[in-house]
Design an enzyme around this catalytic site. Structure first.
Site, short mmCIF file in Angstrom:
data_model
loop_
_atom_site.label_atom_id
_atom_site.label_comp_id
_atom_site.label_asym_id
_atom_site.label_seq_id
_atom_site.Cartn_x
_atom_site.Cartn_y
_atom_site.Cartn_z
N GLY A 1 -4.86 -3.80 27.21
CA GLY A 1 -4.31 -2.82 28.13
C GLY A 1 -5.30 -2.24 29.09
CB CYS A 2 -7.25 0.32 29.49
SG CYS A 2 -7.46 1.06 27.87
N GLY A 3 -9.81 -1.05 29.75
CA GLY A 3 -11.18 -1.45 29.48
C GLY A 3 -11.64 -2.38 30.57
#
Length: 285
Positions: free
Chosen positions: A125-127
Site C-alpha cells: 500500500g505505501c512506503g
C-alpha cells in the site's frame, strides 16, 4: 519458463506448483438474518522475488499473473534499466513458497545496480521502493514534453470503459488496474494487481513489450495518485496520469516539477486537473 515441483500427496509423482490470480473459498455469508455457506472468489497475493543476474533485489507481494511484464516494468520504472534492450530476458520460477523472476541484465545495467544496492522491502500500500535515506525520496526525473494525447472527452470515454477492463476485480473486489488509453480514450491495454504500483509496472512492461508509443496516449489508474505512481510514470515517459482517487501534495509537486499532466478524482463526467491542466484540450462551453 521454469517451474519448481512438489510431490503429489496421492501418487508421489512430481507435479508443477501453480499459482492462479484468484482462489475460490467457502465462507459463511448472512442471508435473511442467517449465516449460510457460500462460495467466494478471492484475489491471490503471492511473494514475488525479483532477482537480477542471480542476485536477489526485491520481494513484492503481487497477483501471480503477467509477471514477465511486471519484471520488465519494475526494472524500467525504478530506473534499474534505461531501456528494454538492457533486459536480455525474464524467467519465472514457481515454488510452493512463492515465485522468483530471474531477470538477465546487460553488464552495464547490472554494474549500475550493484553500485546502488540497497535493501528493498515489499509493500502493498505505501512506503518507498528501495529507499533507505531521505535524500533518495525525490529522485531526478526527466522533463516531459507537453502531452498531445489528453482531452476532456477522452478522459470521460476512458472512465466509461474502466470497469470493463477489470475482470479480476469484478469477481474479487480486491485489485487495482492500470489502463493505457489512446487519444480517443479507448482502452488499448490493461493490467490488474492487488498492488496499485504492481499494476502500473505490469502495464509499463506490457507497453514496452508491444512497442507502444508512450507519447500517444495516457494512463488511467484505479487508485490514488501517490508520488511513487507519478515517479514511475514520468521515469518511462508517460506524460499524463489520470487517477480515480485523490493525489497527495507531494505527487502534485512532483508532477508540476517534471511536466506530467496529473488528473485525479476522475469520476463520471468530472475530474480535477492538479498539474499542467493547460495541456488538456476541452470542449467549448
Amino acid at each position: 519458463m521454469t517451474c519448481a515441483v512438489d510431490l503429489d500427496a496421492d501418487t508421489g509423482v512430481q507435479a508443477p506448483v501453480q499459482h492462479f490470480p484468484s482462489a475460490c473459498m467457502t465462507v459463511a455469508r448472512t442471508h435473511g438474518g442467517a449465516l449460510r455457506s457460500a462460495q467466494d472468489e478471492l484475489a491471490e497475493e503471492v511473494p514475488v522475488a525479483l532477482e537480477y543476474n542471480g542476485v536477489s533485489h526485491a520481494v513484492m507481494l503481487a497477483t501471480p499473473a503477467d509477471l514477465e511484464e511486471f519484471a520488465l516494468g519494475f526494472s524500467l520504472s525504478e530506473g534499474i534499466i534505461a531501456s528494454p534492450a538492457e533486459c536480455y530476458g525474464v524467467e519465472i520460477e514457481h515454488a510452493a513458497s512463492g515465485i522468483t523472476a530471474h531477470i538477465d541484465l546487460a553488464a552495464g545495467a547490472f554494474m549500475r545496480l550493484k553500485e546502488r544496492r540497497r535493501s528493498l522491502a515489499g509493500r502493498t500500500g505505501c512506503g518507498l521502493c528501495g529507499v533507505d535515506s531521505l535524500a533518495q525520496v525525490v529522485r531526478p526525473l526527466p522533463w516531459l514534453a507537453p502531452t498531445r494525447a489528453l482531452s476532456g472527452a477522452a478522459i470521460r470515454r476512458a472512465l466509461l470503459d474502466a470497469r470493463a477492463q477489470q475482470p479480476l476485480n469484478r469477481i474479487t473486489g480486491a485489485t487495482h488496474a492500470a489502463i493505457w488509453c489512446g487519444r480517443d480514450g479507448m482502452p488499448r491495454a490493461a493490467f490488474e494487481d492487488v498492488g496499485r504500483h504492481n499494476a502500473l509496472d505490469k502495464l509499463i512492461g506490457g507497453l514496452h513489450m508491444n512497442g507502444a508509443d508512450l507519447a500517444d496516449g495516457f494512463c488511467v489508474i484505479t487508485s490514488r495518485a501517490s508520488v511513487e505512481m507519478v515517479q514511475k510514470a514520468a521515469t518511462v515517459g508517460i506524460g499524463a496520469l489520470v487517477a480515480i482517487s485523490a493525489p497527495t501534495a507531494l505527487a502534485v509537486r512532483t508532477a508540476l516539477g517534471c511536466g506530467l499532466t496529473l488528473v485525479a478524482f476522475a469520476r463520471g463526467d468530472d475530474f480535477v486537473a492538479y498539474a499542467h491542466g493547460a495541456n488538456i484540450a476541452m470542449e467549448s462551453a
